[in-house]
Scaffold this active site. Structure first.
Site, PDB file in Angstrom:
ATOM      1  N   GLY A 133       0.809  -1.206   0.000  1.00 22.11           N
ATOM      2  CA  GLY A 133       0.000   0.000   0.000  1.00 22.11           C
ATOM      3  C   GLY A 133       0.841   1.253   0.000  1.00 22.11           C
ATOM      4  O   GLY A 133       1.942   1.280  -0.538  1.00 22.11           O
ATOM      5  N   ASP A 134       0.313   2.271   0.645  1.00 22.36           N
ATOM      6  CA  ASP A 134       0.924   3.593   0.557  1.00 22.36           C
ATOM      7  C   ASP A 134       2.390   3.619   0.974  1.00 22.36           C
ATOM      8  O   ASP A 134       3.214   4.275   0.376  1.00 22.36           O
ATOM      9  CB  ASP A 134       0.159   4.565   1.457  1.00 22.36           C
ATOM     10  CG  ASP A 134      -1.343   4.479   1.228  1.00 22.36           C
ATOM     11  OD1 ASP A 134      -1.752   4.221   0.085  1.00 22.36           O
ATOM     12  OD2 ASP A 134      -2.089   4.660   2.202  1.00 22.36           O
ATOM     13  N   HIS A 135       2.703   2.919   2.061  1.00 22.97           N
ATOM     14  CA  HIS A 135       4.056   3.014   2.621  1.00 22.97           C
ATOM     15  C   HIS A 135       4.913   1.819   2.211  1.00 22.97           C
ATOM     16  O   HIS A 135       5.605   1.231   3.020  1.00 22.97           O
ATOM     17  CB  HIS A 135       3.985   3.077   4.153  1.00 22.97           C
ATOM     18  CG  HIS A 135       3.612   4.420   4.673  1.00 22.97           C
ATOM     19  ND1 HIS A 135       2.321   4.879   4.693  1.00 22.97           N
ATOM     20  CD2 HIS A 135       4.366   5.435   5.195  1.00 22.97           C
ATOM     21  CE1 HIS A 135       2.293   6.089   5.207  1.00 22.97           C
ATOM     22  NE2 HIS A 135       3.503   6.455   5.515  1.00 22.97           N
TER      23      HIS A 135
END
Lengths: 734, 734
Positions: free
Chosen positions: A320-322
């Site tokens: 995901g985002d990180h």
């Protein structure tokens, strides 16, 4: 009609993860049962109700550790994530120039770093000459927030590289601005600092203790957000899903210097303002930094996973985002000990990105559409999107099966679309059938091993290779779609073995013995094509020799493109074509006639799509065979080179017709035409996959209408078959 | 309706040169009278009959001296024109490479020079590295006609630069192959050799003596043929109408070395195989050679013209096959003393190329169609072509009147097309009316002086700036047409002053004080755009400063394009736009909305044509005004820069609508919008030209249908006017 017996469908359950939702228990349970789910998950920041926990399903709980706690970072403002940004270009109209570095950056998101000496860490450049401005000639006026340059050269253009703190997490900001969220701004913690890391670990220990019902900890993901920069209006100005721009801290820079023996400068990150985008040919210094950060992320991730295991739970990561620095294709990735790798998946490329990563862990895809009001609204067409994605994912999955599927969002929303519920119900069954029948064994492949050659190699396996058209493509915000050429999507479902290879791999080890065909697929000058790598004499002569001795080469878009010594395509001797870039307009291309029948285009029926009317590519050799041209613009060509063969394509958007043409081009370039009709379905709209170990095979219909086809088995014997729209049929080989 | 009185047409005669034809006297005389001709000409190699001579018209006699005599060069085979050619690219498959330099050259046209030491004059290159191969490592095997390279690097690519004699004149060969001529092959004499020159002068003395009835000697042209190379099948492989590739002799190279202090190599001519095409940014060494040869051509021409004058005749040149080195825009050109300069003319650009050359001589255009069986055949449409050309030529001629018109070919053929005869009759009258009424005085211009900036400057004034599309354009062999962008044609009829300027002019003298608008019009990386000139810090800062202080800038196609320091358009700060070339695909362009009304597009009515769907150009500045975009691809934009203004255009094919838009863009960028409606005709299909000294003006209709328009006089007062299809009306200002 056929000597092969159709396999019966079994009513299996499981292998499906669904989002649960407190307060909507009844609807949730109905879908959980209908779709055969064996696991439920919360979303970031929500908790499951006791009723849900008591269903007896596996419970996935989500945590994004670096943005979980909001108290500590607010008390430790100097432990927020940092990054180097470049100011706007400012034209000097006198010998004094004032630059507001933050002009056109969102001031709610970034704050200038005033803790570290700007003369040590920032840089000012004369972008007209490329020279760095001496630190004697500029000052940062902290009160006014301006960099003041003296002795500027009039009408030169200046920029400032400067260091900021990120005072608003990119995803939190996205949700505020795009999705209208109104909760407090989230800040992230930079885990590189020892005290920050210690705090995060303590926080995580506590979190584990307070989540006794959790079976699987779903980390989203680990340490660093992907790059998502915002202009002064808060609008996205730059994205790089795999870029390392947000991994900078002064401490890490100093540690890097100790380890590597040299110091990186702001310009190593800023890169003239291109920020080492994936499209740029990567430089050694940036690659070193990636390795350095990756090592840290692995350590950090291992520490977390060890804690998860010690708590008797399993560790999942969601890409995901990180997820920057995680690098599932690196050799060190398995050191973390992750149990489940979850990837969002909208097409065959995304499926392969997850499925091909070389480690033995549970692989789970999170399908689209996300159950969110943008699609699940009046007039929304979730079924259409789901079918269109599934057809692409299915063909890729038949090449590389995975273990689990799942969804995200609000299940109660999905419930309102009965047609969608039915379609997903079939999809879940079809997935389980693939999993069961294939048994995750190797499918039959044609004897063609393909190496996709670019400047990145395996770390960027199956990363979308967007071309210039993507930037000018007006997208629906809720759908990931690729504009223009998309060879990766075409190949994601073909029965060939595929690996990714960098130019550096060739420099150090030559072309591996088992490779049959090299693909070079990318726009001119990008990392995907290779840019200046193509004037490395060892690279070009090694590849030429390898093809001459029998290798195959498929070039798409700008293969081997780099202007040098009278050639633009450095392999124009191999491919027999060359691009006109404007300096030989009055030189005629070789005359050509479009070839009639050819193995490569035998199924094409005029339906090929090269994504461009004008290739500006002409014949540079008399013995090139032009298979398709628009007027004088060559769009498909084939040529022998010694014992080898080369194919040029002007672009290859995804379509079932283009996929078949690529399938044939790969076999032709490898000299394996005779292998086509083995476990092969003649109708272009259909495909066949066979699993010799499990003694079964499947034929799928990728089209929206009923199709009849001739299916060839491994001995070339055939039978007729009719499939429903999007349908599939499994057969026993016995 | 109008206060202005229409001028009466006068029945004048003259100023028309026609080709005469022995044996067809009756038909010829009829047309001579009908069209009002005052001069007749023979064609190369034909003689006028006594009846024709006795008509009392001026007699033009054609001679191409360097290919007139066929005896002497056949006895002096080493005095044929020479040139450097580059072999095909040959890939080394072992450490020994054999290259037949003549492979893919027409062996009836070229013969390898075996008189001069190949080790001294030829060069062999490793095109993979760009290194020259040591002369120790190659030999020319004269018996087999092969260059043999030893110690080659395997799978590097090699080429040979070699010296040839041209044993068949390019035009003679063209006529044999394209027009089916069967007469003996013509060879030319290289006039640089002292003995050759002496022979040619003797021959010319004799020719003058034997042509007592000739009034005007029409030289076609002087010394050197333009570049026209032929592949092994005799098919054109390379053309450069103004290239100096055919001006090479060993003697001249040696004299050059004495004069300039350095020796040119074969590679200075071969230029990686690009042969210093006009599209290449010229290098100093090539420019030196052009000056050196031009000086010789001027001397040679002067010697001929002096002889012509001594014989009591006038000297004309036709800018024909052998016109290389003549350079009518050079300062030395008038030294020759030529009386009449004749140019073939198919459009406004060709008219201006002749008319704008800054010397006071009689200027005559030779119109198309040529009276030849390719057009004057059953189904041929000579009238259509004549009208289409004339409309373009007329608007340019109204800006720069010339002195005479003429035709070439077989007059008897034209006679068979009565509609054509009538149309030309009107054309001749209209030409004489323009000549008479304008009196060759300066037409009214808007107060806008335009400098067209490229790497060549004035020597290449009004040379067609073909783009890449030209190479892929399937042409009718009998018509000169431009594919794609053609800003020069648009501007050729606009009421502005125009000069051509090189980057070197700016380096040495800055932007001249009287210039109001700079145009940079050319494809990325070419001499027309400027290529690497755009990273010359003095150039960019000078131009930026000049615009900032009030100058106007109009960029078309790839203005200021050169990848450097984070910018592709080096003037993106000025224009507010930037091109995506593939390495910042995930960086968003600035948001823009298409502007509604703007001065530049006020007459456009959606009919603009930028010649491309996809510019890949995005907004790089917030304050750029996007006037036209196709989706996100910007095709027309305008921006203020300091006190100055800049306009970007993605391409500008010739059309009357595009011409008007350019007219407005020039006025806008110069801040002179208020000057539009002076001697101006509102209807886009019409144009107005006024001659203050002669106190008259004309309104022309460029369209194929009747048009009504509002005409504005010099005070902005207006009246309505209706014009027939293609019609024109002259008015007195008094």
């Amino acid at each position: 009609m056929s000597k092969y017996k159709e396999l019966e469908k079994k009513g299996t359950d499981g292998f499906v993860t669904l989002p649960a939702e407190s307060g909507q228990e009844e609807k949730v349970v109905e879908l959980i049962n209908k779709w055969g789910s064996d696991a439920i998950r919360d979303s970031d920041g929500t908790e499951l109700s006791p009723e849900l926990v008591e269903l007896g399903k596996q419970v996935y709980s989500t945590i994004c550790l670096v943005r979980a706690d909001q108290e500590w970072p607010r008390k430790n403002w100097d432990k927020l994530p940092q990054k180097f940004l470049m100011s706007e270009h400012v034209t000097a109209t006198s010998d004094k120039v004032e630059i507001d570095p933050m002009e056109n950056y969102f001031r709610e998101k970034y704050e200038i770093d005033r803790n570290h000496d700007e003369k040590e860490w920032w840089q000012v450049f004369d972008r007209t000459t490329g020279e760095e401005v001496s630190t004697d000639d500029w000052e940062f006026d902290g009160d006014r927030g301006l960099v003041v340059i003296k002795n500027a050269k009039k009408f030169h253009v200046y920029t400032v590289n400067f260091l900021v703190y990120q005072i608003w997490d990119s995803t939190s900001m996205y949700n505020h601005i795009s999705n209208g969220w109104t909760c407090p701004h989230v800040v992230s913690t930079e885990p590189y600092h020892a005290d920050a890391r210690k705090h995060l670990m303590d926080y995580f220990d506590n979190w584990l203790e307070t989540h006794p019902n959790t079976d699987v900890v779903r980390l989203t993901t680990l340490a660093y957000h992907f790059v998502l920069d915002s202009d002064k209006h808060g609008v996205d100005k730059y994205r790089d899903w795999v870029g390392y721009m947000d991994t900078v801290t002064v401490e890490a820079l100093q540690d890097f210097e100790k380890e590597y023996g040299y110091r990186l400068t702001s310009e190593d990150f800023v890169d003239e303002g291109y920020y080492n985008a994936t499209y740029r040919v990567p430089k050694k210094r940036y690659l070193d930094w990636m390795q350095f950060i990756h090592k840290f992320v692995i350590e950090f991730g291992k520490e977390l996973v060890d804690k998860v295991h010690a708590a008797g739970k399993k560790a999942a990561i969601f890409q995901g985002d990180h997820w920057v620095g995680v690098e599932p294709y690196s050799d060190d990735y398995p050191k973390m000990g992750i149990d489940i790798n979850v990837g969002a998946c909208e097409d065959g490329v995304a499926l392969r990105r997850l499925a091909d990563s070389p480690w033995d862990e549970v692989k789970e895809i999170r399908l689209y559409p996300y159950f969110f009001p943008d699609v699940f609204c009046e007039g929304g067409k979730p079924t259409e999107e789901s079918v269109s994605n599934w057809v692409k994912i299915r063909r890729a999955m038949l090449r590389k099966p995975i273990d689990r599927i799942g969804y995200g969002g609000y299940l109660s929303l999905a419930k309102k679309f009965p047609e969608f519920v039915e379609q997903v119900s079939g999809l879940c069954d079809e997935f389980r059938q693939i999993k069961e029948n294939s048994g995750k064994t190797e499918p039959y492949s044609a004897p063609v091993k393909v190496a996709i050659l670019n400047a990145w190699g395996k770390w960027r396996s199956w990363l979308n290779n967007f071309g210039r058209d993507q930037k000018f493509f007006i997208k629906r915000p809720d759908v990931i779609a690729v504009a223009g050429s998309n060879l990766l999507e075409c190949i994601s479902g073909l029965p060939v073995e595929i690996q990714f290879m960098s130019f550096d791999d060739i420099l150090t080890g030559g072309v591996p013995d088992d490779v049959d065909v090299i693909i070079n697929d990318g726009e001119d000058g990008t990392a995907w094509s290779g840019g200046e790598w193509w004037v490395n004499e060892q690279i070009v002569s090694t590849i030429r020799e390898w093809i001459y001795n029998g290798g195959g080469f498929v070039g798409n878009l700008g293969p081997s493109a780099y202007q040098h010594q009278g050639r633009y395509f450095q392999l124009s001797d191999v491919m027999g074509v060359e691009r006109e870039i404007g300096n030989q307009v009055m030189a005629a291309g070789r005359k050509f006639e479009e070839s009639g029948e050819h193995f490569i285009t035998a199924d094409a029926g005029g339906k090929l799509d090269f994504g461009t009317d004008k290739s500006y590519v002409f014949a540079s050799s008399e013995d090139v065979r032009v298979l398709e041209a628009n007027g004088l613009h060559i769009r498909l060509a084939a040529k022998d080179f010694g014992k080898g063969r080369a194919v040029y394509m002007a672009g290859l958007p995804y379509s079932i017709d283009n996929s078949r043409m690529l399938h044939r081009a790969l076999l032709w370039s490898a000299g394996q035409e005779s292998e086509l009709k083995k476990w092969f379905s003649s109708n272009v709209n259909t495909e066949c996959a066979a699993y010799p170990e499990k003694k079964c095979f499947v034929v799928v219909n990728n089209a929206s209408s009923e199709q009849t086809t001739t299916v060839y088995d491994g001995d070339g014997e055939s039978f007729e078959l009719t499939l429903d729209a999007y349908g599939s049929k499994w057969f026993s080989m016995e």
